[in-house]
Design an enzyme around this catalytic site. Structure first.
Site, PDB file in Angstrom:
ATOM      1  N   CYS A 211      -2.553  -4.958  -2.881  1.00 52.49           N
ATOM      2  CA  CYS A 211      -2.028  -4.074  -3.943  1.00 52.49           C
ATOM      3  C   CYS A 211      -3.136  -3.263  -4.596  1.00 52.49           C
ATOM      4  O   CYS A 211      -2.893  -2.155  -5.054  1.00 52.49           O
ATOM      5  CB  CYS A 211      -1.284  -4.899  -4.976  1.00 52.49           C
ATOM      6  SG  CYS A 211      -2.307  -6.162  -5.735  1.00 52.49           S
TER       7      CYS A 211
ATOM      8  N   GLU B  47       4.414  -7.315 -11.707  1.00 52.31           N
ATOM      9  CA  GLU B  47       3.123  -7.016 -11.063  1.00 52.31           C
ATOM     10  C   GLU B  47       3.432  -6.133  -9.869  1.00 52.31           C
ATOM     11  O   GLU B  47       3.836  -6.623  -8.817  1.00 52.31           O
ATOM     12  CB  GLU B  47       2.442  -8.329 -10.626  1.00 52.31           C
ATOM     13  CG  GLU B  47       2.114  -9.276 -11.766  1.00 52.31           C
ATOM     14  CD  GLU B  47       0.963  -8.781 -12.625  1.00 52.31           C
ATOM     15  OE1 GLU B  47       0.129  -7.991 -12.138  1.00 52.31           O
ATOM     16  OE2 GLU B  47       0.907  -9.174 -13.804  1.00 52.31           O
TER      17      GLU B  47
ATOM     18  N   GLY C 152       5.640  -7.419  -6.528  1.00 57.05           N
ATOM     19  CA  GLY C 152       6.192  -6.707  -5.375  1.00 57.05           C
ATOM     20  C   GLY C 152       6.328  -5.227  -5.695  1.00 57.05           C
ATOM     21  O   GLY C 152       5.566  -4.699  -6.501  1.00 57.05           O
ATOM     22  N   ASN C 153       7.339  -4.602  -5.097  1.00 55.15           N
ATOM     23  CA  ASN C 153       7.463  -3.146  -5.282  1.00 55.15           C
ATOM     24  C   ASN C 153       8.345  -2.787  -6.485  1.00 55.15           C
ATOM     25  O   ASN C 153       9.120  -3.601  -6.979  1.00 55.15           O
ATOM     26  CB  ASN C 153       7.995  -2.508  -3.990  1.00 55.15           C
ATOM     27  CG  ASN C 153       9.421  -2.942  -3.707  1.00 55.15           C
ATOM     28  OD1 ASN C 153      10.370  -2.491  -4.348  1.00 55.15           O
ATOM     29  ND2 ASN C 153       9.586  -3.856  -2.754  1.00 55.15           N
TER      30      ASN C 153
ATOM     31  N   VAL D 255      12.399  -3.150  -6.400  1.00 55.79           N
ATOM     32  CA  VAL D 255      12.929  -4.489  -6.710  1.00 55.79           C
ATOM     33  C   VAL D 255      12.566  -4.874  -8.153  1.00 55.79           C
ATOM     34  O   VAL D 255      13.334  -5.559  -8.835  1.00 55.79           O
ATOM     35  CB  VAL D 255      12.437  -5.536  -5.683  1.00 55.79           C
ATOM     36  CG1 VAL D 255      12.925  -6.924  -6.048  1.00 55.79           C
ATOM     37  CG2 VAL D 255      12.921  -5.177  -4.281  1.00 55.79           C
ATOM     38  N   GLY D 256      11.431  -4.383  -8.621  1.00 57.40           N
ATOM     39  CA  GLY D 256      11.046  -4.625 -10.027  1.00 57.40           C
ATOM     40  C   GLY D 256      12.159  -4.196 -10.975  1.00 57.40           C
ATOM     41  O   GLY D 256      12.483  -4.884 -11.950  1.00 57.40           O
TER      42      GLY D 256
HETATM   43  P1  NAD Z   1       8.412  -8.426  -0.576  1.00 59.16           P
HETATM   44  O1  NAD Z   1       9.221  -7.611   0.365  1.00 59.16           O
HETATM   45  O2  NAD Z   1       7.898  -9.740  -0.145  1.00 59.16           O
HETATM   46  O3  NAD Z   1       9.267  -8.573  -1.901  1.00 59.16           O
HETATM   47  C1  NAD Z   1       8.809  -9.344  -2.978  1.00 59.16           C
HETATM   48  C2  NAD Z   1       9.876 -10.336  -3.380  1.00 59.16           C
HETATM   49  O4  NAD Z   1      11.046  -9.624  -3.787  1.00 59.16           O
HETATM   50  C3  NAD Z   1      10.289 -11.261  -2.244  1.00 59.16           C
HETATM   51  O5  NAD Z   1      10.251 -12.587  -2.708  1.00 59.16           O
HETATM   52  C4  NAD Z   1      11.680 -10.792  -1.896  1.00 59.16           C
HETATM   53  O6  NAD Z   1      12.512 -11.831  -1.449  1.00 59.16           O
HETATM   54  C5  NAD Z   1      12.201 -10.226  -3.182  1.00 59.16           C
HETATM   55  N1  NAD Z   1      13.208  -9.190  -2.985  1.00 59.16           N
HETATM   56  C6  NAD Z   1      13.211  -8.230  -2.018  1.00 59.16           C
HETATM   57  N2  NAD Z   1      14.313  -7.455  -2.147  1.00 59.16           N
HETATM   58  C7  NAD Z   1      15.011  -7.926  -3.199  1.00 59.16           C
HETATM   59  C8  NAD Z   1      16.243  -7.554  -3.844  1.00 59.16           C
HETATM   60  N3  NAD Z   1      16.953  -6.518  -3.412  1.00 59.16           N
HETATM   61  N4  NAD Z   1      16.645  -8.274  -4.900  1.00 59.16           N
HETATM   62  C9  NAD Z   1      15.909  -9.308  -5.356  1.00 59.16           C
HETATM   63  N5  NAD Z   1      14.758  -9.704  -4.779  1.00 59.16           N
HETATM   64  C10 NAD Z   1      14.313  -9.047  -3.727  1.00 59.16           C
HETATM   65  O7  NAD Z   1       7.138  -7.632  -1.053  1.00 59.16           O
HETATM   66  P2  NAD Z   1       6.918  -6.075  -1.202  1.00 59.16           P
HETATM   67  O8  NAD Z   1       7.740  -5.514  -2.296  1.00 59.16           O
HETATM   68  O9  NAD Z   1       6.925  -5.409   0.130  1.00 59.16           O
HETATM   69  O10 NAD Z   1       5.383  -6.148  -1.698  1.00 59.16           O
HETATM   70  C11 NAD Z   1       4.549  -5.061  -1.578  1.00 59.16           C
HETATM   71  C12 NAD Z   1       4.438  -4.365  -2.924  1.00 59.16           C
HETATM   72  O11 NAD Z   1       3.986  -5.289  -3.888  1.00 59.16           O
HETATM   73  C13 NAD Z   1       3.407  -3.264  -2.910  1.00 59.16           C
HETATM   74  O12 NAD Z   1       3.881  -2.197  -3.678  1.00 59.16           O
HETATM   75  C14 NAD Z   1       2.201  -3.901  -3.575  1.00 59.16           C
HETATM   76  O13 NAD Z   1       1.335  -2.977  -4.186  1.00 59.16           O
HETATM   77  C15 NAD Z   1       2.867  -4.783  -4.583  1.00 59.16           C
HETATM   78  N6  NAD Z   1       1.994  -5.885  -4.942  1.00 59.16           N
HETATM   79  C16 NAD Z   1       1.563  -5.979  -6.220  1.00 59.16           C
HETATM   80  C17 NAD Z   1       0.699  -6.990  -6.571  1.00 59.16           C
HETATM   81  C18 NAD Z   1       0.184  -7.149  -7.975  1.00 59.16           C
HETATM   82  O14 NAD Z   1      -0.384  -8.194  -8.256  1.00 59.16           O
HETATM   83  N7  NAD Z   1       0.366  -6.187  -8.851  1.00 59.16           N
HETATM   84  C19 NAD Z   1       0.304  -7.921  -5.613  1.00 59.16           C
HETATM   85  C20 NAD Z   1       0.795  -7.799  -4.328  1.00 59.16           C
HETATM   86  C21 NAD Z   1       1.639  -6.797  -3.992  1.00 59.16           C
END
Ligand code: NAD
Length: 480
Positions: A242, A208, A186-187, A190-191
């Site tokens: 991504c 990731e 994800g982003n 949150v990472g």
């Molecule tokens: P998302 O909003 O679905 O969040 C990902 C997960 O984080 C979800 O399961 C969500 O419930 C959890 N989450 C959200 N907020 C949280 C919090 N405050 N505390 C704990 N958990 C929480 O997805 P997103 O972040 O919008 O995804 C898009 C991003 O992910 C982009 O930056 C994209 O580049 C990146 N991405 C990376 C890859 C990779 O393989 N490297 C793949 C897909 C997406």
């Protein structure tokens, strides 16, 4: 709910059953069956969440996981076998080996953009390595989350895979539990939350993440073929990938020819009206739709200081249908900031399209003077997840490979690195840490435990034991 899920997964891990190769194979085969027998259920969910056509879902979601599973089933036995290690002279005679062992319980937190693939790819890696897993699909793709919660327990052994649905509250609760590994996709915001929570339990993490993936173009000979690939990689899943190209860098004289070729490529793929094409997806929700339309509007507003950005083609969007046309933007040349050429330097410093990952079907073309300037620009930003180079010059290819840092580099294509079972996939710096897929997944979710055997005779260790007289000291000096 989350504590009970973790307890059940841990109890099963502690029985030792998941260490057995036949158990692991059963889980992988079960998920493979789910992807074929219940493909319709998953396809419908993906259609509802992201407007993905069944063919797109097969290609970019289920198909990727099936090939990952087949590769794992083929190599599992050899990956899981202990590997002989060399022994240094001073330890001889002795034997040493590396024995891969499961870590225990793996938490998988997945995003919405490829909600099947990005949930199941890490999952099959974790199971192949003999772990149990707790899976948290993204609430932003609710139909797919519900489908996975219903199907996964049906196709895997009891307690092997616990699916916890929900959003921030549920994930926060989960993160309070102790895991043996956490993989988050994800982003970066949150990472950081995930990593802070993991630190409480000293749990290792794989992150990731994403970022602004640059693309360099100067291959005039292959203009049309390159444009087709750039358009395909950018507009698949409506740019919500991504590793989609975030922006294109090219020289001033190539901006218009490339734009024309991109427009032609879009017409070939999606017809004159992409909104009517079954192969063109939708923006996942209104929040992301509004973010994209505001960013495009702001970037192309004529009255901004330092303006000069304009929509070259596309730009049409329809909120009700969450449709955003494939769009190419001509952006102004970058300015020089304290770190060198910089997309965000100058009056457009707060311009979302230039500052943040676009994550939608808007492709800015940014003119620069040379490949060296492009390298300088890339280096002034965060390390991206991928870098794409379309150039017929070996020197230019080498320049980008050697002088920039990114999760990976692809020449003359994009996206393909993310679905290849033999190629580790992951980011560096702001785009993430740790790679997975294929054997890299098996390694990621295993502990490689060194095992050493030392015979009593001859008793060479006696030389290391006091009293360390002159003869022993001389011998040890020689051996070590
Ligand atoms: P998302 O909003 O679905 O969040 C990902 C997960 O984080 C979800 O399961 C969500 O419930 C959890 N989450 C959200 N907020 C949280 C919090 N405050 N505390 C704990 N958990 C929480 O997805 P997103 O972040 O919008 O995804 C898009 C991003 O992910 C982009 O930056 C994209 O580049 C990146 N991405 C990376 C890859 C990779 O393989 N490297 C793949 C897909 C997406």
């Amino acid at each position: 709910m989350s504590a009970a899920a973790v307890t059940a997964a841990r109890r099963l891990a502690q029985t030792g059953e998941p260490r057995r190769l036949d158990w692991r194979r059963r889980q992988l085969t079960g998920i493979r069956e789910m992807l074929t027998e219940d493909a319709d259920r998953l396809t419908e969910a993906l259609e509802a969440d992201l407007g993905k056509s069944p063919a797109q879902s097969q290609l970019t979601e289920m198909g990727v996981v099936v090939s990952e599973i087949d590769h794992m089933l083929k190599h599992l036995e050899s990956w899981a076998a202990p590997k002989r290690l060399g022994v240094p002279t001073f330890l001889r005679p002795a034997k040493a080996r590396l024995r891969p062992q499961p870590l225990g319980v793996v938490l998988i937190i997945s995003p919405w953009n490829y909600p099947v693939q990005l949930c199941l790819s890490p999952l099959v890696g974790a199971l192949a390595a003999g772990n149990t897993a707790v899976v948290k699909p993204s609430e932003v793709a609710p139909h797919t989350s519900e489908a996975l919660a219903e199907l996964l327990p049906r196709h895997t052994s009891p307690d092997a895979v616990q699916v916890v649905e929900g959003g921030v509250e549920e994930t926060t609760e989960l993160l309070e539990q102790r895991f043996d590994h956490i993989i988050y996709t994800g982003n970066g915001h949150v990472g950081r939350i995930v990593m802070r929570a993991a630190a409480e339990h000293l749990t290792p993490v794989t992150l990731e993440l994403g970022g602004k993936t640059p693309t360099w173009f100067d291959d005039d000979e292959n203009l049309e073929a390159a444009a087709r690939r750039i358009a395909w990689t950018k507009f698949t899943n409506a740019g919500q990938t991504c590793v989609a190209p975030d922006y294109v860098l090219t020289t001033h004289d190539r901006v218009q020819p490339l734009t024309d070729a991109l427009e032609k490529a879009c017409r070939q793929m999606y017809g004159r009206d992409p909104q009517a094409s079954a192969d063109y997806g939708r923006i996942v929700d209104e929040k992301h739709f509004d973010r994209l339309s505001a960013a495009l509007e702001e970037h192309t507003a004529p009255n901004r200081a330092g303006a000069g950005a304009a929509v070259a083609f596309g730009g049409h969007h329809d909120r009700e249908q969450r449709y955003f046309a494939p769009t190419v933007v001509h952006s102004p040349a970058p300015r020089r900031g304290p770190q060198g050429l910089d997309l965000t330097a100058g009056p457009r410093g707060d311009d979302a399209l230039m500052c943040q990952e676009i994550f939608g079907p808007v492709l800015p073309i940014v003119p620069v003077e040379s490949p060296e300037d492009a390298v300088e620009l890339i280096r002034s930003g965060e390390k991206p997840l991928a870098l794409y180079v379309y150039s017929d010059s070996d020197e230019t290819r080498e320049l980008f490979e050697e002088e920039t840092s990114s999760g990976g580099v692809v020449h003359d294509a994009g996206l393909i690195q993310a679905g290849a079972v033999t190629i580790p996939f992951g980011g560096v710096g702001e785009s993430g840490m740790g790679a997975y897929h294929g054997e890299a997944s098996f390694r990621r979710f295993s502990h490689y435990k060194p095992v050493v055997e030392k015979p009593y005779t001859p008793d060479t260790l006696a030389f290391a034991m006091p009293p360390l007289g002159r003869i022993k000291r001389g011998l040890l000096r020689k051996l070590m």
